[in-house]
Scaffold this motif. Sequence first.
Motif, mmCIF file in Angstrom:
data_model
loop_
_atom_site.group_PDB
_atom_site.id
_atom_site.type_symbol
_atom_site.label_atom_id
_atom_site.label_comp_id
_atom_site.label_asym_id
_atom_site.label_seq_id
_atom_site.Cartn_x
_atom_site.Cartn_y
_atom_site.Cartn_z
ATOM 1 N N MET A 331 -25.098 68.611 -37.975
ATOM 2 C CA MET A 331 -24.309 67.816 -38.900
ATOM 3 C C MET A 331 -22.841 68.242 -38.878
ATOM 4 N N GLN A 344 -25.847 65.368 -48.176
ATOM 5 C CA GLN A 344 -26.666 64.173 -48.370
ATOM 6 C C GLN A 344 -27.259 63.657 -47.062
ATOM 7 N N LYS A 345 -26.723 64.136 -45.946
ATOM 8 C CA LYS A 345 -27.186 63.678 -44.641
ATOM 9 C C LYS A 345 -28.136 64.679 -43.981
#
Length: 467
Positions: A331, A344-345
């Motif tokens: 990420m 959130q990912k």
Amino acid sequence: MEDFHFYTVSLSFLALLYAWFFIRRPGSYTSQSPPSPPWLLIIGNIHQLGKLPHRSLWKLSQNYGPLMLLRFGPQPVLVVSSADVARKILKTHDLAFADKPVMDLLNRLFYGGNDVINLPYGDKWRNLRNIVLHELLNTSRVRSFGFIREEETSLLMRKIEGLSSASQPVNLTRMLAAASNALITRAAFGKKYSETEHGKMFLDFVAEASGIFKFALRDSFPWLGWIDRLNGRDAAIDRLVEKRDASLDPIIQDHLESEDASKENIMGILLGIYKGDIPGVSIDLMSVKGVILDIFTGGTETTTTAVIWLMTELIRHPTVMKKLQDEIRGMMKEKHHVTDDGLQKMPYMKAVIKELIRLHPPLPIFSRVARDHINLMGYEVTPTTLVLINAWAIGRDPVYWEEPDKFMPERFLNSSIDFKGHDFHLIPFGSGQAMYLRPLPLGTRSQISCSGLIGPCPMELKEKTWM
């Protein structure tokens, strides 16, 4: 815990003097009462709590069922160990069980119970709860504190990296506690009061207050309250109250007198409401102080303990750690630090956190008090009955969880189960009207302590290098 054993032995001796061989047997309650283990006259079942009450109560529930009746002295106590029973109390009969137990210690430390955690259910509690939810913890406000979380996390990472590069041991326990305190003080007060004299004193008070949440005779036996005066417990609480006022009052006064005091921190917002800056919303100064205490007692040690448990489980499970590392690195890529949006990912990170609080809930046992006479699953419950809901036992119930004692985050991937109080087999923060965390009147430390009801502290993460 020494005090607890002293009280238990003393009261057991009194019970034996009173009636040497009188022990109540299961079934000696009426047929309208839940099953119950034997209990001793005077002390009831207090002697069966053990060092870790959530585990002791779980073991008793294996023999007497998910709804059982105990006695703490003269106080009847319902113990809930299954999601189905918890649902009936927290949803079906929520208002009937909306009250919370009153503890002398909490009333003294929390300004007579003028805070959202300790206030009894009613109009004042609803007003204060609305202020906390809508003015302090609304989505935009929480996001506005995001830069603080990012800065303090980045600072922590740089410290760890510096120590690791120099081949020096890393005491994560101490560093996580310091980072948590810095984050909370900045969000609450607008600056790092942990670096000031009054701020350090206030944090010392919070730590000491967490450590004094012990079994008190007067909570179950008001007529034996004089023993707390003789053994010095009352004097210790008096000293704590003095320390609380000597540290928090100057901080509040500083905010009140400062012309450029920011209202973008929790203290500034609360004092703005106190001064009437928001039409239709009001709060008194005692409640301002009480809410600040709620935030610190519920946000400092809780966060530190949770992260320590997380690191411990990851060290115990290197495969899980590797998956989580890969997700974070994938990420971030060229980014310098993790942001709230980035979190959130990361679905695996969310699954790891859910699994963590399933196994190690910050609130292993939470409490309610019956307000009305009610029929619960065919049993008659009288007003003022204490209800203990064992979230730790529910989170490990094999009826709901496959291999419940195994740390297995994958169980939450592609799962809608959440911990917001709607899924009753995962209620680490409670549920229903009175969902806010509150310390419980039993145990060796507060429920947010890793050496108290949450279980024995995991190994201290000393001399561990986190890669």
